[in-house]
Scaffold this motif. Structure first.
Motif, PDB file in Angstrom:
ATOM      1  N   ALA A 527      66.830  -8.918  12.542  1.00  0.00           N
ATOM      2  CA  ALA A 527      67.961  -9.322  13.441  1.00  0.00           C
ATOM      3  C   ALA A 527      68.390 -10.918  13.435  1.00  0.00           C
ATOM      4  CB  ALA A 527      67.950  -8.842  14.893  1.00  0.00           C
ATOM      5  N   GLY A 528      67.175 -11.559  13.316  1.00  0.00           N
ATOM      6  CA  GLY A 528      67.349 -13.144  13.189  1.00  0.00           C
ATOM      7  C   GLY A 528      67.582 -13.492  11.891  1.00  0.00           C
ATOM      8  N   GLU A 529      67.781 -12.910  10.924  1.00  0.00           N
ATOM      9  CA  GLU A 529      68.034 -13.180   9.469  1.00  0.00           C
ATOM     10  C   GLU A 529      69.308 -13.671   9.265  1.00  0.00           C
ATOM     11  OE1 GLU A 529      66.738 -10.189   6.795  1.00  0.00           O
ATOM     12  OE2 GLU A 529      64.679 -10.466   7.177  1.00  0.00           O
ATOM     13  N   ASN A 530      69.706 -14.778   8.478  1.00  0.00           N
ATOM     14  CA  ASN A 530      70.955 -15.230   8.467  1.00  0.00           C
ATOM     15  C   ASN A 530      71.688 -15.367   9.871  1.00  0.00           C
ATOM     16  OD1 ASN A 530      70.743 -15.559   5.470  1.00  0.00           O
ATOM     17  ND2 ASN A 530      71.071 -13.582   5.206  1.00  0.00           N
ATOM     18  N   PRO A 531      71.093 -16.325  10.489  1.00  0.00           N
ATOM     19  CA  PRO A 531      71.963 -16.349  12.002  1.00  0.00           C
ATOM     20  C   PRO A 531      73.243 -16.789  11.809  1.00  0.00           C
ATOM     21  CG  PRO A 531      70.239 -17.913  11.751  1.00  0.00           C
ATOM     22  CD  PRO A 531      70.149 -17.271  10.325  1.00  0.00           C
ATOM     23  N   PRO A 532      74.080 -16.842  13.011  1.00  0.00           N
ATOM     24  CA  PRO A 532      75.286 -17.114  13.376  1.00  0.00           C
ATOM     25  C   PRO A 532      75.226 -18.746  13.342  1.00  0.00           C
ATOM     26  CG  PRO A 532      75.067 -15.399  14.520  1.00  0.00           C
ATOM     27  CD  PRO A 532      73.604 -15.621  14.195  1.00  0.00           C
ATOM     28  N   GLU A 533      76.301 -19.475  13.246  1.00  0.00           N
ATOM     29  CA  GLU A 533      76.343 -20.732  13.272  1.00  0.00           C
ATOM     30  C   GLU A 533      75.900 -21.456  14.430  1.00  0.00           C
ATOM     31  OE1 GLU A 533      77.927 -24.783  13.641  1.00  0.00           O
ATOM     32  OE2 GLU A 533      78.667 -22.993  14.810  1.00  0.00           O
ATOM     33  N   THR A 534      76.036 -20.790  15.614  1.00  0.00           N
ATOM     34  CA  THR A 534      75.661 -21.414  16.908  1.00  0.00           C
ATOM     35  C   THR A 534      74.091 -21.456  16.951  1.00  0.00           C
ATOM     36  OG1 THR A 534      75.840 -19.533  18.507  1.00  0.00           O
ATOM     37  CG2 THR A 534      77.754 -21.085  18.165  1.00  0.00           C
ATOM     38  N   PHE A 535      73.176 -20.524  16.397  1.00  0.00           N
ATOM     39  CA  PHE A 535      71.780 -20.498  16.539  1.00  0.00           C
ATOM     40  C   PHE A 535      71.244 -21.586  15.619  1.00  0.00           C
ATOM     41  CE2 PHE A 535      72.946 -16.841  18.534  1.00  0.00           C
ATOM     42  CZ  PHE A 535      71.911 -15.751  18.981  1.00  0.00           C
ATOM     43  N   VAL A 536      70.161 -22.012  16.312  1.00  0.00           N
ATOM     44  CA  VAL A 536      69.099 -22.899  15.676  1.00  0.00           C
ATOM     45  C   VAL A 536      68.178 -22.153  14.480  1.00  0.00           C
ATOM     46  CG1 VAL A 536      67.283 -24.673  15.827  1.00  0.00           C
ATOM     47  CG2 VAL A 536      69.079 -24.455  17.599  1.00  0.00           C
ATOM     48  N   ARG A 537      68.375 -22.882  13.039  1.00  0.00           N
ATOM     49  CA  ARG A 537      67.514 -22.055  11.997  1.00  0.00           C
ATOM     50  C   ARG A 537      66.222 -22.708  11.975  1.00  0.00           C
ATOM     51  NH1 ARG A 537      70.692 -19.802   7.837  1.00  0.00           N
ATOM     52  NH2 ARG A 537      73.036 -19.331   8.583  1.00  0.00           N
ATOM     53  N   ASP A 538      65.518 -22.010  11.294  1.00  0.00           N
ATOM     54  CA  ASP A 538      64.041 -22.243  10.727  1.00  0.00           C
ATOM     55  C   ASP A 538      64.390 -21.702   9.114  1.00  0.00           C
ATOM     56  OD1 ASP A 538      62.981 -23.545  12.599  1.00  0.00           O
ATOM     57  OD2 ASP A 538      61.848 -21.967  13.571  1.00  0.00           O
ATOM     58  N   GLY A 539      64.784 -22.489   8.270  1.00  0.00           N
ATOM     59  CA  GLY A 539      65.171 -22.046   7.070  1.00  0.00           C
ATOM     60  C   GLY A 539      66.235 -21.006   7.244  1.00  0.00           C
ATOM     61  N   ARG A 540      66.101 -19.833   6.821  1.00  0.00           N
ATOM     62  CA  ARG A 540      67.333 -18.849   6.809  1.00  0.00           C
ATOM     63  C   ARG A 540      67.091 -17.922   7.764  1.00  0.00           C
ATOM     64  NH1 ARG A 540      67.899 -16.202   0.920  1.00  0.00           N
ATOM     65  NH2 ARG A 540      69.611 -15.177   2.049  1.00  0.00           N
ATOM     66  N   HIS A 541      66.329 -18.317   8.749  1.00  0.00           N
ATOM     67  CA  HIS A 541      65.930 -17.289   9.891  1.00  0.00           C
ATOM     68  C   HIS A 541      66.360 -18.130  11.277  1.00  0.00           C
ATOM     69  CE1 HIS A 541      63.952 -14.427  12.505  1.00  0.00           C
ATOM     70  NE2 HIS A 541      64.064 -13.518  11.467  1.00  0.00           N
ATOM     71  N   ALA A 542      66.586 -17.310  12.292  1.00  0.00           N
ATOM     72  CA  ALA A 542      66.685 -18.013  13.575  1.00  0.00           C
ATOM     73  C   ALA A 542      65.584 -18.575  13.972  1.00  0.00           C
ATOM     74  CB  ALA A 542      67.399 -17.069  14.442  1.00  0.00           C
ATOM     75  N   ARG A 543      65.423 -19.516  14.927  1.00  0.00           N
ATOM     76  CA  ARG A 543      64.259 -20.017  15.624  1.00  0.00           C
ATOM     77  C   ARG A 543      64.105 -19.082  16.885  1.00  0.00           C
ATOM     78  NH1 ARG A 543      64.132 -26.198  17.004  1.00  0.00           N
ATOM     79  NH2 ARG A 543      64.002 -26.235  14.957  1.00  0.00           N
ATOM     80  N   GLU A 544      63.228 -18.378  16.944  1.00  0.00           N
ATOM     81  CA  GLU A 544      63.138 -17.322  17.969  1.00  0.00           C
ATOM     82  C   GLU A 544      61.439 -17.521  18.341  1.00  0.00           C
ATOM     83  OE1 GLU A 544      61.762 -13.167  16.377  1.00  0.00           O
ATOM     84  OE2 GLU A 544      63.694 -13.719  15.724  1.00  0.00           O
ATOM     85  N   THR A 545      61.696 -16.808  19.692  1.00  0.00           N
ATOM     86  CA  THR A 545      60.346 -16.711  20.157  1.00  0.00           C
ATOM     87  C   THR A 545      59.981 -15.329  20.513  1.00  0.00           C
ATOM     88  OG1 THR A 545      60.120 -18.731  20.943  1.00  0.00           O
ATOM     89  CG2 THR A 545      58.294 -17.386  21.778  1.00  0.00           C
ATOM     90  N   SER A 546      59.188 -14.188  20.000  1.00  0.00           N
ATOM     91  CA  SER A 546      59.199 -12.870  20.317  1.00  0.00           C
ATOM     92  C   SER A 546      57.831 -12.364  20.079  1.00  0.00           C
ATOM     93  CB  SER A 546      60.150 -12.179  19.425  1.00  0.00           C
ATOM     94  OG  SER A 546      59.773 -12.357  18.023  1.00  0.00           O
ATOM     95  N   ILE A 547      57.741 -11.138  20.339  1.00  0.00           N
ATOM     96  CA  ILE A 547      56.556 -10.443  20.207  1.00  0.00           C
ATOM     97  C   ILE A 547      56.040 -10.725  18.590  1.00  0.00           C
ATOM     98  CG2 ILE A 547      57.530  -8.378  19.693  1.00  0.00           C
ATOM     99  CD1 ILE A 547      53.872  -8.996  20.937  1.00  0.00           C
ATOM    100  N   VAL A 548      57.043 -10.690  17.820  1.00  0.00           N
ATOM    101  CA  VAL A 548      56.814 -10.915  16.476  1.00  0.00           C
ATOM    102  C   VAL A 548      56.251 -12.081  16.104  1.00  0.00           C
ATOM    103  CG1 VAL A 548      57.855 -11.020  14.053  1.00  0.00           C
ATOM    104  CG2 VAL A 548      58.740  -9.388  15.682  1.00  0.00           C
ATOM    105  N   THR A 549      56.792 -13.459  16.711  1.00  0.00           N
ATOM    106  CA  THR A 549      56.169 -14.635  16.514  1.00  0.00           C
ATOM    107  C   THR A 549      54.803 -14.642  16.838  1.00  0.00           C
ATOM    108  OG1 THR A 549      57.192 -15.545  18.541  1.00  0.00           O
ATOM    109  CG2 THR A 549      58.430 -15.605  16.366  1.00  0.00           C
TER     110      THR A 549
END
Length: 831
Positions: A527-549
């Motif tokens: 869901a965080g891949e190729n994020p929308p324009e208002t999202f902060v990016r880490d490369g091609r992925h949204a900068r997120e904090t989740s159970i995945v991270t």
């Protein structure tokens, strides 16, 4: 065409009571007032944004997130924050201050403390792992050297995210120094409480946190107690201070204009009695109905005072007009009330329609505002349509028996006066170019309405907060009118500026699905891949904090866990996609347990994903993008967070404002068509009556955008309310015109007589209404001041439209639909 429905018997019945038994009417109203007074003690206060978000799905999702995922720095309504400021809160002295305050709170049974947390406690336990009580932790800190404390701080900074989250942004782990810290004290609160975006709602924590303030002050040091209970107490104080300033100021201004309008002490007192009765009835109704007094309801008392005095001026002025030619006061009052009760009824009904249109709002406080205002206006009709005329007759009878001084009893704006000539400008225009003027007015209104489409819609916590510093003019007010010092805004701003918090630059996606499903973590990550324009990016992925991270980060710390993830990562992208129950079991049995539970619920049926967003983007753009990302999940997911919740409320405000305006216009139009069909057998007369209000609403909307006002929780009601207030002036003038049209030979003569007779009272009422509502600018809440200014502006527009547009509309109406001929008179011409 004769009236279709006979209604005069109702007016006659009311007249019989008013003029035949004024003493009985006065007694009945006094008894009813005493009954409503019993409801006054039950009126409570409710403040902040929480009540606005109760029914918003995004807020419900945020409440679920708050309940299931506890972050170290987030305080809920069962907790108290201890904000410590000083040169170095991690010095021995600073640590002991925090520990001492926490110990005193724990030792007080009234605090109902079930747990405490602070950076000081973590340092103490690092110094002495055997210390399990605050007393032992204080001893550990007292025995430690500054070097030992710095070493403990450095160790915690490297190993404990919870420790750093409790410290200010300037924390220096090398020097072991920070300028501020927050401690958390958890209380046992009966019944349990929810936490969301709201601020200021009253809770059982009020008495606990107020007492905690005294305990912290007695312990010494710069430790500030803050929490939802403190906010509720201070908001209640702010509401009380606002009322204490606004209501007396409104009464004083209205009294001044009453002196000018009535020029008689007894009539002035009668008007004030009527106003007081209306307020008591309305507040008593709120108490019995269980409606709490919120910031938006601060506008109701001045509103009722202004409208009430409008009715009062019309009553007294019309009665005085009749007394010029009628010696019998009862017959004079009967003639006056014959006309005014009908006019008051039309005004009240249309005003109630305007206010009641807010009942369709998706926001509870706006619905409550519409209900209270509608009920209050109904009470105003009863008080000033029945009680005041009876009270006037009763006191005039007393004047005949006792030496009560009487001053001027002449009406305002009599024919031939300078004032009457000024007010008749609209009649002159109607005489010369009625059609052209009406077309120009309607085209201009259309342009203003089109321009108004661009009004911004906003909703933020700041609109509900008192100013960080009150204006200087408050300092000149004597006690008890001078407002106190408010700490809410300053404390909130300090927390936002001092502690690391991305609350204003993040959105949350709340995932509701079995998280042990093989594809669960992959779905979150994709869901965080190729994020929308208002999202902060880490490369091609949204900068997120989740159970995945959390999973990815812990792999670098635990080789065994790394191997477990690798065995269950079929596509080798670092995200396990099978045997997730084993992955979670390992995490929850590891030092990463607490961090894991911030993003994965303990029952593993929901998750929280936090995305960083760009702070320079609009809330609307961020919210739209957050919803796009939430839709990418292949499971139940809701975009939430303060930005999303407030934007959702803004959308509701905009939709409610448009819907309320449409219903108010449609309801008023239908009612006017119906009532003029009933009264005069000419429904089309309602169209002429509606023309000024359409012009008024359009110009109010255009002015809002031009002056930079936005539609918010307070101003959203103005447009619909403009119909309710503004129709007053055109109804009074139209109804007077109907009476005069049967007596005068021409349309223009009838218009002139109507304006001369009613225009003065309209001017008096518009002045009292404008200044009575305009005093809202003195409210401690700036948003209420904006509401007052816009409402006052709408009243001015309504008055001018009635005097300028209505005469032309009536002339055009006569030409299109035919003259309104008196039943016993021959045909007359239009000029």
């Amino acid at each position: 065409m004769a009236p279709t429905v006979e209604y005069q018997w109702l007016i006659d019945a009311a007249d019989d009571w008013i003029t035949g038994r004024p003493g009985t009417v006065v007694l009945v109203f006094l008894l009813v007032t005493a009954g409503f007074a019993l409801g006054l003690p039950a009126v409570s206060t409710e403040s902040g944004t929480e009540s606005f978000s109760e029914d918003v799905p995004e807020e419900q999702a945020l409440e679920a997130v708050t309940e299931q995922f506890s972050a170290p720095f987030e305080a809920d309504e069962g907790s108290t924050q201890l904000i410590q400021r000083g040169e170095n809160v991690l010095s021995k002295r600073g640590l002991l201050r925090m520990l001492t305050v926490q110990e005193r709170l724990v030792d007080d049974p009234g605090m109902r403390v079930v747990g405490t947390e602070s950076a000081a406690r973590l340092v103490a336990r690092e110094l002495d792992p055997s210390a399990t009580t605050l007393e032992a932790e204080i001893d550990a800190v007292e025995r430690a050297t500054p070097g030992q404390i710095r070493t403990a701080v450095g160790t915690l900074a490297a190993e404990s995210p919870r420790f750093t989250a409790l410290l200010s942004d300037d924390f220096n782990p090398t020097a072991g120094a920070a300028s501020a810290t927050v401690g958390i004290v958890t209380h046992e609160v009966p019944g349990g409480l929810d936490a969301g975006t709201g601020q200021g709602s009253a809770s059982p924590l009020e008495s606990i946190q107020v007492e905690a303030r005294y305990i912290a002050d007695a312990a010494g040091g710069d430790v500030v107690v803050f929490g939802s209970g403190i906010v509720a107490v201070e908001f209640g104080t702010v509401i009380g201070d606002s009322l204490l300033i606004v209501v007396p100021a409104a009464v004083a201004l209205i009294a001044l204009f009453l002196v000018i309008a009535y020029r008689d002490l007894v009539d002035l007192l009668l008007g004030l009695v009527g106003l007081g009765t209306t307020i008591v009835w309305t507040f008593g109704f709120m108490g019995f109905a269980g409606i709490a007094f919120s910031q938006i309801l601060i506008a109701v008392p001045p509103l009722l005072l202004a409208v009430g005095i409008d009715f009062g001026i019309h009553t007294i002025n019309r009665y005085r007009e009749e007394r010029l030619t009628e010696d019998d006061p009862e017959r004079a009052m009967r003639t006056a009330t014959d006309q005014l009760l009908v006019a008051f009824f039309i005004v009240t009904a249309t005003t109630v329609i305007g206010f009641s249109s807010n009942l369709v709002s998706g926001l509870l406080p706006i619905r409550e505002f519409g209900l209270v205002a509608a009920v209050g206006i109904t009470f105003t009709f009863l008080v000033f349509g029945v009680y005041l005329p009876a009270l006037k007759l009763y006191t005039d009878a007393l004047r005949d028996r006792y030496p009560i001084p009487t001053f001027s009893q002449t009406p305002i704006g009599s024919e031939g006066s300078r004032l009457g000539g000024v007010l008749a400008v609209g009649v002159i225009v109607a005489k010369r170019v009625p059609v052209a003027f009406l077309l120009v007015a309607l085209v201009a209104a259309g342009g203003a309405g089109y321009y108004a489409v661009g009004i911004d819609t906003t909703f933020s916590q700041e609109q509900f907060l008192p100013p960080e510093e009150t204006a200087d003019f408050y300092d000149v007010l004597p006690e008890p009118f001078r407002p106190g010092d408010y700490t809410i805004t300053a404390t909130i701003n300090y927390l936002e500026d001092t502690f690391e918090s991305s609350e204003d630059d993040e959105v949350v996606v709340y995932v509701e699905a079995p998280m042990e499903r093989d594809t669960a973590l992959e779905a979150i990550w994709r869901a965080g891949e190729n994020p929308p324009e208002t999202f902060v990016r880490d490369g091609r992925h949204a900068r997120e904090t989740s159970i995945v991270t959390i999973v990815r980060a812990y792999r670098t710390q635990d080789p065994e866990f790394d191997a477990l993830v690798a065995r269950n990562d079929r596509n080798a992208n670092g995200v396990p996609d099978q045997n997730l129950d084993q992955v979670y079991d390992h995490l929850l049995a590891s030092p990463a347990r607490e961090r894991t539970l911030e993003y994965l619920s303990e029952d593993r049926r929901s998750a929280r994903v936090v995305y960083a967003v760009k702070g320079d983007r609009t809330d609307a753009a961020i919210t739209a993008d957050a919803r796009i990302v939430a839709e990418r999940y292949r499971m139940g997911a809701t975009a939430t967070g303060n930005i999303v919740v407030f934007e959702a409320i803004s959308d509701i405000i905009f939709a409610s404002a448009l819907l309320s305006l449409g219903l108010a216009l449609a309801g008023t139009a239908v009612f006017l068509l119906f009532v003029y069909w009933v009264l005069e057998g000419r429904a089309s007369l309602g169209l002429a009556n509606l023309a000024p209000i359409v012009v008024t609403v359009a110009f109010v909307g255009g002015s809002m955008r031009y002056l930079g006002f936005s539609l918010n929780a307070f101003t959203a009601t103005v447009l619909a309310m403009t119909i309710g207030l503004g129709i007053d002036y055109s109804v009074h003038l139209t109804h007077r015109y109907i009476d005069e049209r049967r007596l005068q030979p021409t349309v223009l003569d009838a218009l002139s007589r109507s304006v001369y007779g009613t225009g003065g009272a309209l001017l008096g009422s518009v002045l009292t209404t404008v200044f009575g509502i305009g005093v809202l600018v003195l409210s401690v809440f700036p948003a209420i001041g904006d509401f007052g200014l816009l409402t006052a502006l709408s009243v001015i527009y309504a008055f001018l439209s009635s005097l300028l547009v209505l005469p032309a509309a009536l002339v055009v109406w006569e030409r299109v639909f035919g003259e309104m001929l008196p039943p016993e008179s021959p045909a007359v011409t239009n000029s």
